[in-house]
Design a protein around this motif. Structure first.
Motif, PDB file in Angstrom:
ATOM      1  N   ALA A 175       0.831  -1.210   0.000  1.00 20.30           N
ATOM      2  CA  ALA A 175       0.000   0.000   0.000  1.00 20.30           C
ATOM      3  C   ALA A 175       0.864   1.258   0.000  1.00 20.30           C
ATOM      4  O   ALA A 175       0.616   2.199  -0.773  1.00 20.30           O
ATOM      5  N   ASP A 176       1.879   1.296   0.859  1.00 20.58           N
ATOM      6  CA  ASP A 176       2.719   2.498   0.934  1.00 20.58           C
ATOM      7  C   ASP A 176       3.656   2.604  -0.262  1.00 20.58           C
ATOM      8  O   ASP A 176       3.881   3.703  -0.787  1.00 20.58           O
ATOM      9  N   GLN A 177       4.224   1.486  -0.720  1.00 17.33           N
ATOM     10  CA  GLN A 177       5.113   1.530  -1.890  1.00 17.33           C
ATOM     11  C   GLN A 177       4.355   1.982  -3.127  1.00 17.33           C
ATOM     12  O   GLN A 177       4.853   2.821  -3.902  1.00 17.33           O
ATOM     13  N   ALA A 178       3.153   1.470  -3.323  1.00 14.78           N
ATOM     14  CA  ALA A 178       2.358   1.882  -4.484  1.00 14.78           C
ATOM     15  C   ALA A 178       2.031   3.368  -4.424  1.00 14.78           C
ATOM     16  O   ALA A 178       2.055   4.069  -5.444  1.00 14.78           O
ATOM     17  N   SER A 179       1.749   3.864  -3.226  1.00 12.09           N
ATOM     18  CA  SER A 179       1.444   5.290  -3.076  1.00 12.09           C
ATOM     19  C   SER A 179       2.642   6.146  -3.462  1.00 12.09           C
ATOM     20  O   SER A 179       2.515   7.134  -4.202  1.00 12.09           O
ATOM     21  N   VAL A 180       3.815   5.768  -2.966  1.00 12.21           N
ATOM     22  CA  VAL A 180       5.039   6.503  -3.296  1.00 12.21           C
ATOM     23  C   VAL A 180       5.324   6.402  -4.793  1.00 12.21           C
ATOM     24  O   VAL A 180       5.667   7.400  -5.452  1.00 12.21           O
ATOM     25  N   ASP A 181       5.176   5.205  -5.366  1.00 15.41           N
ATOM     26  CA  ASP A 181       5.442   5.019  -6.802  1.00 15.41           C
ATOM     27  C   ASP A 181       4.523   5.896  -7.650  1.00 15.41           C
ATOM     28  O   ASP A 181       4.959   6.462  -8.669  1.00 15.41           O
ATOM     29  N   LEU A 182       3.264   6.013  -7.253  1.00  9.98           N
ATOM     30  CA  LEU A 182       2.319   6.825  -8.017  1.00  9.98           C
ATOM     31  C   LEU A 182       2.681   8.308  -7.962  1.00  9.98           C
ATOM     32  O   LEU A 182       2.488   9.033  -8.946  1.00  9.98           O
ATOM     33  N   VAL A 183       3.210   8.753  -6.825  1.00  7.72           N
ATOM     34  CA  VAL A 183       3.671  10.146  -6.738  1.00  7.72           C
ATOM     35  C   VAL A 183       4.868  10.354  -7.659  1.00  7.72           C
ATOM     36  O   VAL A 183       4.923  11.324  -8.427  1.00  7.72           O
ATOM     37  N   TYR A 184       5.831   9.433  -7.608  1.00  7.84           N
ATOM     38  CA  TYR A 184       7.007   9.558  -8.472  1.00  7.84           C
ATOM     39  C   TYR A 184       6.629   9.495  -9.957  1.00  7.84           C
ATOM     40  O   TYR A 184       7.329  10.070 -10.797  1.00  7.84           O
ATOM     41  N   ALA A 185       5.542   8.807 -10.289  1.00 10.49           N
ATOM     42  CA  ALA A 185       5.138   8.663 -11.685  1.00 10.49           C
ATOM     43  C   ALA A 185       4.544   9.945 -12.268  1.00 10.49           C
ATOM     44  O   ALA A 185       4.419  10.072 -13.491  1.00 10.49           O
ATOM     45  N   LEU A 186       4.171  10.887 -11.420  1.00 10.39           N
ATOM     46  CA  LEU A 186       3.675  12.179 -11.902  1.00 10.39           C
ATOM     47  C   LEU A 186       4.800  12.935 -12.603  1.00 10.39           C
ATOM     48  O   LEU A 186       5.988  12.697 -12.349  1.00 10.39           O
ATOM     49  N   LYS A 187       4.452  13.879 -13.446  1.00 11.11           N
ATOM     50  CA  LYS A 187       5.491  14.680 -14.078  1.00 11.11           C
ATOM     51  C   LYS A 187       6.206  15.513 -13.020  1.00 11.11           C
ATOM     52  O   LYS A 187       5.644  15.836 -11.971  1.00 11.11           O
ATOM     53  N   ASP A 188       7.425  15.875 -13.316  1.00 14.17           N
ATOM     54  CA  ASP A 188       8.299  16.513 -12.334  1.00 14.17           C
ATOM     55  C   ASP A 188       7.671  17.757 -11.721  1.00 14.17           C
ATOM     56  O   ASP A 188       7.757  17.974 -10.496  1.00 14.17           O
ATOM     57  N   SER A 189       7.031  18.571 -12.535  1.00 20.99           N
ATOM     58  CA  SER A 189       6.461  19.814 -12.015  1.00 20.99           C
ATOM     59  C   SER A 189       5.329  19.559 -11.027  1.00 20.99           C
ATOM     60  O   SER A 189       5.016  20.405 -10.191  1.00 20.99           O
ATOM     61  N   ASP A 190       4.699  18.381 -11.120  1.00 22.90           N
ATOM     62  CA  ASP A 190       3.590  18.051 -10.232  1.00 22.90           C
ATOM     63  C   ASP A 190       4.037  17.380  -8.937  1.00 22.90           C
ATOM     64  O   ASP A 190       3.320  17.430  -7.934  1.00 22.90           O
ATOM     65  N   HIS A 191       5.198  16.714  -8.977  1.00 28.92           N
ATOM     66  CA  HIS A 191       5.597  15.979  -7.770  1.00 28.92           C
ATOM     67  C   HIS A 191       6.841  16.536  -7.081  1.00 28.92           C
ATOM     68  O   HIS A 191       7.266  16.018  -6.051  1.00 28.92           O
ATOM     69  N   ARG A 192       7.418  17.597  -7.635  1.00 29.54           N
ATOM     70  CA  ARG A 192       8.721  18.074  -7.160  1.00 29.54           C
ATOM     71  C   ARG A 192       8.737  18.333  -5.652  1.00 29.54           C
ATOM     72  O   ARG A 192       9.625  17.856  -4.932  1.00 29.54           O
ATOM     73  N   ASP A 193       7.768  19.087  -5.147  1.00 32.98           N
ATOM     74  CA  ASP A 193       7.776  19.458  -3.726  1.00 32.98           C
ATOM     75  C   ASP A 193       7.583  18.245  -2.822  1.00 32.98           C
ATOM     76  O   ASP A 193       8.252  18.114  -1.787  1.00 32.98           O
ATOM     77  N   LEU A 194       6.681  17.352  -3.208  1.00 29.50           N
ATOM     78  CA  LEU A 194       6.409  16.198  -2.365  1.00 29.50           C
ATOM     79  C   LEU A 194       7.587  15.222  -2.382  1.00 29.50           C
ATOM     80  O   LEU A 194       7.975  14.682  -1.335  1.00 29.50           O
ATOM     81  N   VAL A 195       8.183  14.999  -3.534  1.00 24.70           N
ATOM     82  CA  VAL A 195       9.355  14.125  -3.627  1.00 24.70           C
ATOM     83  C   VAL A 195      10.512  14.712  -2.826  1.00 24.70           C
ATOM     84  O   VAL A 195      11.249  13.982  -2.140  1.00 24.70           O
ATOM     85  N   GLU A 196      10.669  16.022  -2.894  1.00 22.96           N
ATOM     86  CA  GLU A 196      11.728  16.668  -2.102  1.00 22.96           C
ATOM     87  C   GLU A 196      11.508  16.413  -0.619  1.00 22.96           C
ATOM     88  O   GLU A 196      12.459  16.149   0.125  1.00 22.96           O
ATOM     89  N   ARG A 197      10.267  16.433  -0.179  1.00 26.28           N
ATOM     90  CA  ARG A 197       9.960  16.166   1.223  1.00 26.28           C
ATOM     91  C   ARG A 197      10.269  14.705   1.575  1.00 26.28           C
ATOM     92  O   ARG A 197      10.854  14.421   2.615  1.00 26.28           O
ATOM     93  N   PHE A 198       9.889  13.773   0.693  1.00 27.95           N
ATOM     94  CA  PHE A 198      10.219  12.356   0.907  1.00 27.95           C
ATOM     95  C   PHE A 198      11.720  12.184   1.145  1.00 27.95           C
ATOM     96  O   PHE A 198      12.144  11.526   2.101  1.00 27.95           O
ATOM     97  N   GLU A 199      12.492  12.738   0.209  1.00 28.34           N
ATOM     98  CA  GLU A 199      13.912  12.409   0.145  1.00 28.34           C
ATOM     99  C   GLU A 199      14.750  13.154   1.174  1.00 28.34           C
ATOM    100  O   GLU A 199      15.680  12.576   1.750  1.00 28.34           O
ATOM    101  N   THR A 200      14.448  14.416   1.428  1.00 29.46           N
ATOM    102  CA  THR A 200      15.256  15.166   2.393  1.00 29.46           C
ATOM    103  C   THR A 200      15.036  14.681   3.823  1.00 29.46           C
ATOM    104  O   THR A 200      15.901  14.865   4.678  1.00 29.46           O
ATOM    105  N   ARG A 201      13.901  14.042   4.086  1.00 27.19           N
ATOM    106  CA  ARG A 201      13.635  13.490   5.430  1.00 27.19           C
ATOM    107  C   ARG A 201      13.969  12.003   5.508  1.00 27.19           C
ATOM    108  O   ARG A 201      13.702  11.364   6.514  1.00 27.19           O
ATOM    109  N   HIS A 202      14.538  11.448   4.439  1.00 26.50           N
ATOM    110  CA  HIS A 202      14.874  10.016   4.375  1.00 26.50           C
ATOM    111  C   HIS A 202      13.630   9.148   4.575  1.00 26.50           C
ATOM    112  O   HIS A 202      13.706   8.053   5.136  1.00 26.50           O
TER     113      HIS A 202
END
Length: 209
Positions: A175-202
């Protein structure tokens, strides 16, 4: 669940928690505050950080568990999916949450390193998942996603990501992996802020651990 000592926010006591529920409109159905009647220690099987976790005692009153989670970012967790919702949400407010957030003997509730925090939180979740076994299901709703957690209320940052849909599984990692994968699958301009939050907080350590 009531909050850990030192925060003294609007869920610090059971009565304050009930008032918060009223303010937010949760008066249309019964609400069981899990640690209102005390706590219980649930085993963490093969844990690296814990052998047991302090949970709200009322959790034992139920024979099944449906985790319905608003998936979003989180200032400490990177993202809040089923794992974060259960690991932090079911740990009791005075002991369990402090066990996850704080090095033993420290008075600083935010002194845990980011990846260690993800591991501690995940072990707390494991205690609940092991307790319910096959009688637990996970649903993540991916809409109105900010980089902030819902607990920040009016202070939360604006929604930054398009609505995606819902993931559901009897496997929490799926459930959580699919959710993260779907966010990453968005175009960069749509997921940039959320992906940055994922990655900078490990936050992805929630998945690998």
């Amino acid at each position: 669940m009531n909050q850990i000592p030192g925060t003294r926010g609007d869920r610090y006591t059971t009565e304050l928690h009930k008032e918060t529920l009223r303010v937010n409109g949760w008066t249309f159905c019964p609400v069981d505050i899990m640690d209102a009647d005390g706590t219980v220690m649930l085993p963490v099987k093969e844990g690296k950080w814990f052998s047991e976790m302090s949970m709200g005692k009322n959790l034992l009153n139920y024979d099944s568990f449906l985790a319905l989670t608003h998936f979003k970012g989180h200032t400490k967790g990177g993202f809040g999916g089923s794992n974060k919702n259960i690991g932090i949400g079911c740990a009791d407010g005075r002991v369990g949450k402090a066990m996850i957030h704080t090095t033993p003997g420290s008075n600083d509730m935010w002194d845990i390193g980011m990846e260690e925090f993800m591991e501690r939180m995940t072990e707390s979740t494991k205690a609940v998942a092991d307790h319910f076994g096959s009688r637990i299901t996970y649903i993540n709703v991916l809409r109105n996603m900010s980089v902030s957690c819902d607990c920040e209320g009016c202070a939360a940052l604006p929604v930054v990501t398009p609505n995606i849909g819902i993931t559901a599984s009897t496997d929490i990692l799926a459930a959580d992996q699919a959710s993260v994968d779907l966010v990453y699958a968005l175009k960069d301009s749509d997921h940039r802020d959320l992906v940055e939050r994922f990655e900078t907080r490990h936050g992805l350590r929630q998945l690998s651990y």
